[in-house]
Scaffold this motif. Structure first.
Motif, PDB file in Angstrom:
ATOM      1  N   GLN A  76       0.834  -1.194   0.000  1.00  0.00           N
ATOM      2  CA  GLN A  76       0.000   0.000   0.000  1.00  0.00           C
ATOM      3  C   GLN A  76       0.870   1.246   0.000  1.00  0.00           C
ATOM      4  OE1 GLN A  76      -2.371  -0.632   3.551  1.00  0.00           O
ATOM      5  NE2 GLN A  76      -3.843  -1.898   2.446  1.00  0.00           N
ATOM      6  N   LEU A  77       0.374   2.271  -0.675  1.00  0.00           N
ATOM      7  CA  LEU A  77       1.038   3.567  -0.749  1.00  0.00           C
ATOM      8  C   LEU A  77       0.213   4.556   0.064  1.00  0.00           C
ATOM      9  CD1 LEU A  77       3.348   5.178  -2.150  1.00  0.00           C
ATOM     10  CD2 LEU A  77       1.731   5.622  -4.023  1.00  0.00           C
ATOM     11  N   ASP A  78       0.876   5.353   0.898  1.00  0.00           N
ATOM     12  CA  ASP A  78       0.137   6.299   1.745  1.00  0.00           C
ATOM     13  C   ASP A  78      -0.408   7.470   0.925  1.00  0.00           C
ATOM     14  OD1 ASP A  78       2.490   7.880   1.407  1.00  0.00           O
ATOM     15  OD2 ASP A  78       2.198   8.762   3.383  1.00  0.00           O
ATOM     16  N   CYS A  79      -1.206   8.306   1.584  1.00  0.00           N
ATOM     17  CA  CYS A  79      -1.922   9.399   0.916  1.00  0.00           C
ATOM     18  C   CYS A  79      -1.000  10.428   0.274  1.00  0.00           C
ATOM     19  CB  CYS A  79      -2.872  10.075   1.905  1.00  0.00           C
ATOM     20  SG  CYS A  79      -2.024  10.765   3.344  1.00  0.00           S
ATOM     21  N   ASP A  80       0.197  10.609   0.814  1.00  0.00           N
ATOM     22  CA  ASP A  80       1.149  11.556   0.240  1.00  0.00           C
ATOM     23  C   ASP A  80       2.048  10.906  -0.804  1.00  0.00           C
ATOM     24  OD1 ASP A  80       0.289  13.727   1.835  1.00  0.00           O
ATOM     25  OD2 ASP A  80       1.520  13.013   3.507  1.00  0.00           O
ATOM     26  N   ALA A  81       1.873   9.598  -0.995  1.00  0.00           N
ATOM     27  CA  ALA A  81       2.652   8.813  -1.963  1.00  0.00           C
ATOM     28  C   ALA A  81       4.140   8.803  -1.649  1.00  0.00           C
ATOM     29  CB  ALA A  81       2.390   9.304  -3.386  1.00  0.00           C
ATOM     30  N   ASP A  82       4.475   8.918  -0.328  1.00  0.00           N
ATOM     31  CA  ASP A  82       5.889   8.946   0.031  1.00  0.00           C
ATOM     32  C   ASP A  82       6.296   7.889   1.060  1.00  0.00           C
ATOM     33  OD1 ASP A  82       4.702  10.076   2.260  1.00  0.00           O
ATOM     34  OD2 ASP A  82       5.882  11.911   2.219  1.00  0.00           O
ATOM     35  N   VAL A  83       5.404   6.953   1.366  1.00  0.00           N
ATOM     36  CA  VAL A  83       5.715   5.833   2.258  1.00  0.00           C
ATOM     37  C   VAL A  83       4.963   4.605   1.754  1.00  0.00           C
ATOM     38  CG1 VAL A  83       5.591   4.895   4.607  1.00  0.00           C
ATOM     39  CG2 VAL A  83       6.007   7.336   4.277  1.00  0.00           C
ATOM     40  N   ILE A  84       5.656   3.472   1.743  1.00  0.00           N
ATOM     41  CA  ILE A  84       5.034   2.213   1.341  1.00  0.00           C
ATOM     42  C   ILE A  84       4.877   1.323   2.565  1.00  0.00           C
ATOM     43  CG2 ILE A  84       5.406   0.067   0.038  1.00  0.00           C
ATOM     44  CD1 ILE A  84       6.688   1.807  -2.130  1.00  0.00           C
ATOM     45  N   LEU A  85       3.721   0.676   2.646  1.00  0.00           N
ATOM     46  CA  LEU A  85       3.449  -0.303   3.692  1.00  0.00           C
ATOM     47  C   LEU A  85       3.372  -1.674   3.041  1.00  0.00           C
ATOM     48  CD1 LEU A  85       2.580  -1.034   6.632  1.00  0.00           C
ATOM     49  CD2 LEU A  85       0.225  -0.691   5.862  1.00  0.00           C
TER      50      LEU A  85
END
Length: 128
Positions: A76-85
Motif C-alpha cells: 500500500q502507498l500512503d496518501c502523500d505517496a511517500d511511504v510504502i506499507l
C-alpha cells in the motif's frame, strides 16, 4: 525504467522511498527499511521483499543470509505517496538481525531505552 505506478511515488532526492513491514496476521510493525525503483520492481516480480541497503550500498533480499524472508501479501502507498506499507508473512518468525520478531523491541522506560522483547534465536546461530 518508465512504469506509471512507479512514477506516482514521491521518491527522496537520493531515489529512495521509506518502507514499513507489517505482519499481515497481527498487524505488528516488524521493520522499517528503504527501497529504490529497482528493489520495488523486484519485490513486485518476486513476491518477496527486496530492499535497498544504504549501509551496504546494494540490493538486499530480506532473508538472503538468515532465511527469514518476507512474503509480500499486500503493498500500500500512503496518501502523500511517500511511504510504502508492506503487509507480509515473516518466514521463521524473526524480522530483526538481533534475533527478535521485530526491530521495534525497545521501549522508553524511566528515561532509558530498555529491551522489552525476547531474543528468539541467537544471531550467531542465524548469521554465519
Amino acid at each position: 525504467m518508465k512504469v506509471a505506478w512507479l512514477d506516482e511515488i514521491q521518491w527522496t532526492e537520493d531515489g529512495l522511498v521509506p518502507v514499513i513491514a507489517q505482519l499481515q496476521d497481527s498487524g505488528r510493525v516488524v521493520m522499517f527499511a528503504w527501497m529504490n525503483r529497482e528493489s520495488l520492481v523486484l519485490t513486485v516480480a518476486e513476491g518477496y521483499a527486496v530492499y535497498w541497503s544504504r549501509s551496504r550500498n546494494r540490493l538486499w533480499r530480506k532473508g538472503e543470509e538468515s532465511g527469514h524472508r518476507q512474503k509480500v501479501i499486500d503493498m500500500q502507498l500512503d496518501c502523500d505517496a511517500d511511504v510504502i506499507l508492506l503487509k507480509i508473512e515473516q518466514e521463521g518468525g524473526i524480522a530483526c538481525h538481533t534475533g527478535r520478531e521485530s526491530c521495534f523491541y525497545r521501549s522508553l522506560k524511566d528515561g532509558a531505552w530498555q529491551a522489552t522483547e525476547p531474543v528468539l534465536k541467537d544471531p550467531k546461530a542465524i548469521y554465519k
